[in-house]
Structures are given as structure tokens and as C-alpha cells.
Design an enzyme around this catalytic site. Structure first.
Site, PDB file in Angstrom:
ATOM      1  N   SER A 131       0.883  -1.247  -0.027  1.00 14.26           N
ATOM      2  CA  SER A 131       0.043  -0.129   0.021  1.00 14.26           C
ATOM      3  C   SER A 131       0.825   1.340  -0.025  1.00 14.26           C
ATOM      4  O   SER A 131       0.156   2.422  -0.252  1.00 14.26           O
ATOM      5  CB  SER A 131      -0.971  -0.036   1.254  1.00 14.26           C
ATOM      6  OG  SER A 131      -0.076   0.121   2.406  1.00 14.26           O
ATOM      7  N   GLY A 132       2.245   0.956   0.240  1.00 14.68           N
ATOM      8  CA  GLY A 132       3.233   2.260   0.296  1.00 14.68           C
ATOM      9  C   GLY A 132       3.277   2.661   1.545  1.00 14.68           C
ATOM     10  O   GLY A 132       3.879   3.627   1.955  1.00 14.68           O
ATOM     11  N   ARG A 134      16.685   2.603   0.998  1.00 15.10           N
ATOM     12  CA  ARG A 134      16.930   3.397   2.166  1.00 15.10           C
ATOM     13  C   ARG A 134      18.288   4.292   2.237  1.00 15.10           C
ATOM     14  O   ARG A 134      18.109   5.156   2.570  1.00 15.10           O
ATOM     15  CB  ARG A 134      16.938   2.590   3.471  1.00 15.10           C
ATOM     16  CG  ARG A 134      15.575   2.102   3.945  1.00 15.10           C
ATOM     17  CD  ARG A 134      15.593   1.667   5.331  1.00 15.10           C
ATOM     18  NE  ARG A 134      16.431   0.565   5.501  1.00 15.10           N
ATOM     19  CZ  ARG A 134      16.207  -0.840   5.227  1.00 15.10           C
ATOM     20  NH1 ARG A 134      15.104  -0.994   4.760  1.00 15.10           N
ATOM     21  NH2 ARG A 134      17.146  -1.650   5.499  1.00 15.10           N
ATOM     22  N   THR A 194      18.913  -0.852  -0.397  1.00 12.05           N
ATOM     23  CA  THR A 194      19.381   0.146  -1.734  1.00 12.05           C
ATOM     24  C   THR A 194      18.331   1.449  -1.472  1.00 12.05           C
ATOM     25  O   THR A 194      18.792   2.511  -1.511  1.00 12.05           O
ATOM     26  CB  THR A 194      19.306  -0.462  -3.092  1.00 12.05           C
ATOM     27  OG1 THR A 194      20.316  -1.523  -3.027  1.00 12.05           O
ATOM     28  CG2 THR A 194      19.788   0.545  -4.148  1.00 12.05           C
ATOM     29  N   HIS A 203      15.194  -2.907  -0.611  1.00 11.29           N
ATOM     30  CA  HIS A 203      15.000  -2.116   0.561  1.00 11.29           C
ATOM     31  C   HIS A 203      16.100  -1.512   0.952  1.00 11.29           C
ATOM     32  O   HIS A 203      15.965  -0.183   1.499  1.00 11.29           O
ATOM     33  CB  HIS A 203      14.297  -2.963   1.671  1.00 11.29           C
ATOM     34  CG  HIS A 203      12.885  -3.049   1.345  1.00 11.29           C
ATOM     35  ND1 HIS A 203      11.545  -2.263   1.943  1.00 11.29           N
ATOM     36  CD2 HIS A 203      11.907  -3.757   0.290  1.00 11.29           C
ATOM     37  CE1 HIS A 203      10.299  -2.509   1.720  1.00 11.29           C
ATOM     38  NE2 HIS A 203      10.616  -3.382   0.648  1.00 11.29           N
ATOM     39  N   ALA A 237      14.545  -4.587  10.989  1.00 10.93           N
ATOM     40  CA  ALA A 237      14.200  -5.406  10.250  1.00 10.93           C
ATOM     41  C   ALA A 237      13.813  -6.717  10.826  1.00 10.93           C
ATOM     42  O   ALA A 237      14.328  -7.408  11.516  1.00 10.93           O
ATOM     43  CB  ALA A 237      14.950  -5.699   9.021  1.00 10.93           C
ATOM     44  N   THR A 238      12.520  -7.195  10.616  1.00 12.49           N
ATOM     45  CA  THR A 238      11.840  -8.173  11.397  1.00 12.49           C
ATOM     46  C   THR A 238      11.730  -9.659  10.482  1.00 12.49           C
ATOM     47  O   THR A 238      11.267 -10.560  11.026  1.00 12.49           O
ATOM     48  CB  THR A 238      10.439  -7.923  11.968  1.00 12.49           C
ATOM     49  OG1 THR A 238       9.342  -7.539  11.059  1.00 12.49           O
ATOM     50  CG2 THR A 238      10.787  -6.651  13.150  1.00 12.49           C
TER      51      THR A 238
END
Length: 172
Positions: free
Chosen positions: A14-15, A55, A53, A51, A35-36
Site C-alpha cells: 500500500s506504500g 533506504r 538500496t 529495501h 528489520a523483522t
């Protein structure tokens, strides 16, 4: 208590994660990413790499599928911790057959005592049909209870749909 707790929820893709990352950037604080997820296949490995990259290098990443204390220890008021996401965290505990009530209490306590600002990404799973199997129904119910508990503790709750945020509680 954490200086501010924000919950960002929405459906899959959903963003909400991108919105949460931008919210962290806007704080101007040192950014810590909890990160889980666990990497079990190539698809997830590629998603995690994307993700990282996306961030960029100015985030500290803590990979821990279970323990909030690991992510929140040694944080300061000058930090913001992004938990992405509570849904994966819950899934990890469910699959490991941990006591979900005890783990939720530990998570909520860790959030309450964290000196850093905390932003939690979580999925809203209650908008679909009733799942056909017992495990999926148990997960959906547990996710709903977790989201209710997180929202009760939060200063701000934002629902993201189609990349658009809608504030449900507090202010950004």
C-alpha cells in the site's frame, strides 16, 4: 516512554513502508531500521536488497525477527527507530509457536521504555474475507489484537492506502 510513537498501517504493497521511511527522514534524527523479516528464499532476499538500496547508507539496520530489546537497546532521544514490520514480527512468533500474548506484552513494554522516537509499520488484515483455515484465522485475530494494542499506545496512527496517508489519531 518513547518520545513519540507512530503506527503506520495499511494493506500489503500500500506504500506504508515508503511513507514510514520518509517520516523517519523528516524527523532529522539518526535513523535505525529494525528489520523483522527472515530470508527463506530468493524472492525475499531480493526484496531485502531492494529495501536496503532504497533506504541508502545513512540508516543503521538491525536484523532481529523476534526481540524488540535488541532494536531499542542503546537508543537515545536523538534517534528514530523504524520497526518494519509488526506483521512479520507476529508471523515469526506465531510460526515458532511462542506465546503471542507474552511476546506482545514484551514488545509494548519495549516501545514504552524506548527513549527514541518509534515508528511501527503493520498490516491491516481485517478488511478481507474470513480465512478458510484455522492458522490463517488465528493470525488474522492476533494481528487485529496487536494493531489495537499498538494504536492504543501510539501518539499518532496513520492508515496508508494507494500510497496516500490518512491520519486516524494524533498528528504527523
Amino acid at each position: 516512554m518513547a518520545s513519540k510513537v507512530t503506527i503506520i498501517l495499511g494493506g500489503a504493497a500500500s506504500g506504508k513502508s515508503a511513507f514510514a521511511e520518509q517520516a523517519c527522514v523528516k524527523t532529522g534524527k539518526n535513523k535505525i531500521y529494525w528489520a523483522t523479516s527472515q530470508i527463506f528464499d530468493l524472492e525475499m532476499k531480493e526484496k531485502v536488497a531492494r529495501h536496503l538500496t532504497q533506504r541508502g547508507p545513512d540508516w543503521t539496520t538491525i536484523e532481529d525477527p523476534y526481540t524488540a530489546a535488541t532494536a531499542f537497546e542503546n537508543t537515545q532521544p536523538k534517534d528514530v527507530v523504524l520497526m518494519d514490520c509488526a506483521t512479520m514480527w507476529l508471523t515469526n512468533h506465531l510460526i515458532a509457536e511462542h506465546n503471542l500474548e507474552e511476546e506482545t506484552d514484551r514488545l509494548l513494554s519495549a516501545i514504552e521504555t524506548c527513549p527514541a522516537e518509534v515508528i511501527v509499520v503493520t498490516n491491516e488484515t481485517g478488511l478481507g474475507i474470513v480465512p478458510e483455515n484455522a492458522l490463517a484465522r488465528r493470525f488474522r485475530e492476533a494481528q487485529g489484537r496487536l494493531n489495537i494494542a499498538l494504536a492504543a499506545k501510539a501518539d499518532c496512527v496513520v492508515m496508508v492506502a494507494a500510497g496516500l496517508p490518512m491520519v486516524l489519531k494524533g498528528a504527523l
